[in-house]
Design an enzyme around this catalytic site. Sequence first.
Site, mmCIF file in Angstrom:
data_model
loop_
_atom_site.group_PDB
_atom_site.id
_atom_site.type_symbol
_atom_site.label_atom_id
_atom_site.label_comp_id
_atom_site.label_asym_id
_atom_site.label_seq_id
_atom_site.Cartn_x
_atom_site.Cartn_y
_atom_site.Cartn_z
ATOM 1 C CB CYS A 10 -15.614 57.605 33.429
ATOM 2 S SG CYS A 10 -15.911 58.950 34.598
ATOM 3 C CG ASP A 33 -2.972 50.109 40.953
ATOM 4 O OD1 ASP A 33 -3.265 51.216 41.426
ATOM 5 O OD2 ASP A 33 -2.155 49.967 40.014
ATOM 6 C CG HIS A 49 -15.389 62.381 36.150
ATOM 7 N ND1 HIS A 49 -14.258 61.622 35.946
ATOM 8 C CD2 HIS A 49 -14.996 63.676 36.022
ATOM 9 C CE1 HIS A 49 -13.241 62.416 35.696
ATOM 10 N NE2 HIS A 49 -13.657 63.669 35.733
ATOM 11 C CG ASN A 89 -1.598 59.436 45.722
ATOM 12 O OD1 ASN A 89 -1.057 59.596 46.817
ATOM 13 N ND2 ASN A 89 -1.391 58.365 44.984
ATOM 14 N N GLY A 95 0.469 63.976 44.025
ATOM 15 C CA GLY A 95 0.906 62.818 43.251
ATOM 16 C C GLY A 95 -0.204 62.074 42.549
ATOM 17 C CG HIS A 100 -12.815 58.906 38.394
ATOM 18 N ND1 HIS A 100 -13.811 58.725 37.436
ATOM 19 C CD2 HIS A 100 -13.305 58.372 39.545
ATOM 20 C CE1 HIS A 100 -14.859 58.131 37.999
ATOM 21 N NE2 HIS A 100 -14.569 57.896 39.278
ATOM 22 C CG HIS A 102 -7.946 56.567 42.499
ATOM 23 N ND1 HIS A 102 -7.889 57.659 41.663
ATOM 24 C CD2 HIS A 102 -6.663 56.252 42.776
ATOM 25 C CE1 HIS A 102 -6.640 57.980 41.452
ATOM 26 N NE2 HIS A 102 -5.862 57.146 42.126
ATOM 27 C CG HIS A 104 -3.966 53.911 45.784
ATOM 28 N ND1 HIS A 104 -3.325 53.323 44.716
ATOM 29 C CD2 HIS A 104 -4.144 55.221 45.437
ATOM 30 C CE1 HIS A 104 -3.114 54.232 43.766
ATOM 31 N NE2 HIS A 104 -3.600 55.389 44.185
HETATM 32 P P1 AMP Z 1 -2.842 57.839 41.505
HETATM 33 O O1 AMP Z 1 -1.408 58.189 41.374
HETATM 34 O O2 AMP Z 1 -3.334 57.834 42.912
HETATM 35 O O3 AMP Z 1 -3.716 58.663 40.572
HETATM 36 O O4 AMP Z 1 -2.962 56.326 41.077
HETATM 37 C C1 AMP Z 1 -3.518 55.868 39.893
HETATM 38 C C2 AMP Z 1 -3.418 54.368 39.931
HETATM 39 O O5 AMP Z 1 -4.239 53.848 38.905
HETATM 40 C C3 AMP Z 1 -1.999 53.825 39.720
HETATM 41 O O6 AMP Z 1 -1.628 53.048 40.846
HETATM 42 C C4 AMP Z 1 -2.140 52.990 38.451
HETATM 43 O O7 AMP Z 1 -1.368 51.816 38.488
HETATM 44 C C5 AMP Z 1 -3.622 52.692 38.413
HETATM 45 N N1 AMP Z 1 -4.186 52.435 37.093
HETATM 46 C C6 AMP Z 1 -4.040 53.182 35.989
HETATM 47 N N2 AMP Z 1 -4.712 52.641 34.958
HETATM 48 C C7 AMP Z 1 -5.315 51.528 35.432
HETATM 49 C C8 AMP Z 1 -6.157 50.528 34.853
HETATM 50 N N3 AMP Z 1 -6.529 50.561 33.567
HETATM 51 N N4 AMP Z 1 -6.571 49.517 35.652
HETATM 52 C C9 AMP Z 1 -6.208 49.460 36.957
HETATM 53 N N5 AMP Z 1 -5.425 50.370 37.550
HETATM 54 C C10 AMP Z 1 -4.975 51.393 36.801
HETATM 55 ZN ZN ZN Z 2 -14.025 59.623 35.643
#
Ligand code: AMP
Ligand code: ZN
Length: 115
Positions: A10, A33, A49, A89, A95, A100, A102, A104
Site C-alpha cells: 500500500c 521485485d 489492499h 503465493n 509461502g 497484500h 501480488h 510474481h
Molecule cells: P511473497 O512471498 O509472494 O509474499 O513475495 C513477496 C515479495 O515481495 C518477495 O519476492 C520480496 O522480495 C518482495 N518485496 C518485499 N519488499 C519489497 C519492496 N519494498 N520492493 C519490491 N519488492 C519487495
Molecule cells: Zn496493502
Amino acid sequence: MSHDPNCIFCKIAAGTIPSRKVYEDDELIVFHDIAPWAPVHLLIVPKAHIVSHAELTDEHAALAGRMMVLAPKLMREMGVTGGFRTVINTGRDGGQEVMHLHMHVMGGPRPWARG
Ligand code: AMP
Ligand code: ZN
C-alpha cells in the site's frame, strides 16, 4: 479503495516508499521485485489492499483478469521472449510473506537465482 497504513505494498502504491515502477494505472501498479529470482522479476499489485488470492470473489473477476492479461504484455515490453513464470503465493502455507495480493512474473534467460 481500501488501504492499510502498515502495509508495504500500500505504501509503494501510494508512493510513500520508493520502487522501480514499470507500469501504473487506476487499479494496478507493477514494479521490480527487490530480491529478484530471475533476470526480470516483476510484481503485479492491485492498488486496493486485498490481503491475498483467497479473498478474491466474483466482484474481483475483472481486476484479476487484468492482472493476468498485463503479465505477457509487460514481459514483451521487457524483452522477455523465451517464456515466463507467474506465481501467486497465498497465505501461510502458500509461502506468502507480504500480505497484500501480488502476482510474481519472472522471465529472462536461465539459469535463474531461484525458481
Ligand atoms: P511473497 O512471498 O509472494 O509474499 O513475495 C513477496 C515479495 O515481495 C518477495 O519476492 C520480496 O522480495 C518482495 N518485496 C518485499 N519488499 C519489497 C519492496 N519494498 N520492493 C519490491 N519488492 C519487495
Ligand atoms: Zn496493502
